[in-house]
Design a protein around this motif. Structure first.
Motif, short mmCIF file in Angstrom:
data_model
loop_
_atom_site.label_atom_id
_atom_site.label_comp_id
_atom_site.label_asym_id
_atom_site.label_seq_id
_atom_site.Cartn_x
_atom_site.Cartn_y
_atom_site.Cartn_z
N MET A 225 61.97 0.64 41.19
CA MET A 225 62.35 2.05 41.34
C MET A 225 63.55 2.34 40.44
O MET A 225 64.53 1.62 40.43
N SER A 226 63.46 3.39 39.69
CA SER A 226 64.58 3.81 38.86
C SER A 226 65.48 4.71 39.68
O SER A 226 65.08 5.81 40.07
N PRO A 227 66.68 4.25 40.03
CA PRO A 227 67.51 5.00 40.96
C PRO A 227 68.10 6.27 40.38
O PRO A 227 68.39 6.36 39.19
N ALA A 228 68.22 7.28 41.24
CA ALA A 228 68.95 8.48 40.85
C ALA A 228 70.42 8.11 40.71
O ALA A 228 70.87 7.08 41.22
N ARG A 229 71.18 8.94 40.01
CA ARG A 229 72.59 8.65 39.85
C ARG A 229 73.26 8.64 41.23
O ARG A 229 73.07 9.53 42.04
N LEU A 230 74.03 7.61 41.49
CA LEU A 230 74.67 7.45 42.78
C LEU A 230 75.84 8.42 42.90
O LEU A 230 76.76 8.40 42.08
N THR A 231 75.79 9.28 43.90
CA THR A 231 76.84 10.29 44.08
C THR A 231 77.54 10.21 45.43
O THR A 231 78.68 10.66 45.56
N THR A 232 76.86 9.64 46.43
CA THR A 232 77.38 9.69 47.80
C THR A 232 77.43 8.29 48.41
O THR A 232 76.43 7.56 48.39
N LEU A 233 78.59 7.94 48.95
CA LEU A 233 78.77 6.65 49.61
C LEU A 233 79.10 6.89 51.07
O LEU A 233 80.08 7.57 51.40
N ARG B 167 65.04 2.71 54.77
CA ARG B 167 63.74 3.33 55.08
C ARG B 167 63.59 4.72 54.50
O ARG B 167 62.48 5.20 54.29
N VAL B 168 64.72 5.40 54.26
CA VAL B 168 64.62 6.75 53.69
C VAL B 168 64.92 6.75 52.20
O VAL B 168 65.02 7.82 51.58
N GLY B 169 65.05 5.56 51.60
CA GLY B 169 65.17 5.47 50.16
C GLY B 169 66.56 5.36 49.59
O GLY B 169 66.75 5.38 48.37
N ARG C 193 66.53 -2.18 47.17
CA ARG C 193 67.83 -1.51 47.27
C ARG C 193 68.76 -2.15 48.30
O ARG C 193 69.80 -1.58 48.64
N PHE C 194 68.39 -3.30 48.80
CA PHE C 194 69.26 -4.03 49.73
C PHE C 194 70.24 -4.90 48.95
O PHE C 194 69.86 -5.58 48.01
#
Length: 235
Positions: free
Chosen positions: A1-9, A189-191, A216-217
């Motif tokens: 999976m090509s991840p979206a840009r990480l914006t929220t932690l 589970r929600v991506g 993504r783990f």
């Protein structure tokens, strides 16, 4: 999976940002001593765990439910013979935990401060509303979070809603916590990304198998490694 840009932690609170379970364990030790005439330590702890699981269903997570569970355990283990002064001491144990000063885990404040300038930080925790709000205030970390969610349970829906409300959705979000069962697996589970930060005293109710097959783990030893982990993900 090509991840979206990480914006929220998103971060868990208890035993991720500050100590929590160690105070419960101390109370359990004293409870075992108080009830030593009725059961050995192992029997009492096993009974307390089962009572706790039962009470969580009807009363939710938190210190008040734990106190109820200690009292229920004392009554059941003693067949109703537990003296009133023992019940009084159990109530005092619960109040002591409720009033215990917040003790941040090493490096937490510096780590959050270093991330806050580049990412949207949110806090997602479960438990008694008043107690959790009080701990958040005491921690001195409230100003670093753009949002705080205190929930009765952590599920996939919890994270889907939180990441939609406070971010750009799960794919651009990461959940970081010490519970595989509550913090990591439902977020995966929600991506979103799910990052496991083990704590040596995680409650048995929160144990689960690590989802090693999930792309993504991630697992880190301490929260301070979050910065390097994110940097590696984004390279």
């Amino acid at each position: 999976m090509s991840p979206a840009r990480l914006t929220t932690l998103a971060f868990d609170a208890d035993d991720t940002l500050w100590q929590n379970e160690q105070y419960f364990r101390t109370a359990e030790e004293e409870l075992a001593s108080l009830l030593a005439d009725y059961a050995d330590k192992e029997t009492l702890q096993a009974h307390l765990l089962e009572v706790g699981k039962r009470n969580v269903v009807s009363h939710g997570f938190g210190m008040k439910t734990f106190t109820f569970s200690m009292i229920d355990t004392a009554i059941e283990i003693s067949n109703g013979q537990v003296p009133a002064p023992v019940i009084g001491r159990i109530l005092a144990l619960g109040k002591e935990i409720l009033n215990h000063p917040v003790e941040l885990l090493p490096g937490v404040a510096d780590t959050l401060e270093s991330l806050a300038g580049s990412y949207r930080l949110i806090l997602i925790t479960k438990g008694d509303l008043f107690h959790q709000e009080n701990k958040i205030t005491q921690s001195g970390l409230r100003g670093l979070f753009e949002a705080v969610e205190i929930v009765s349970e952590k599920s996939a829906d919890t994270y889907a809603r939180a990441f939609a409300r406070h971010g750009e959705g799960p794919e651009a979000s990461m959940m970081i916590g010490n519970s595989l069962k509550s913090d990591v697996i439902p977020a995966l589970r929600v991506g979103s990304w799910g990052v496991y930060v083990p704590h040596p005293l995680t409650w048995a109710f929160e144990h689960a198998e690590a989802p090693l097959h999930e792309p993504r783990f991630r697992e880190i030893e301490v929260l301070t490694q979050t910065v390097d982990l994110i940097r590696a993900i984004e390279e």
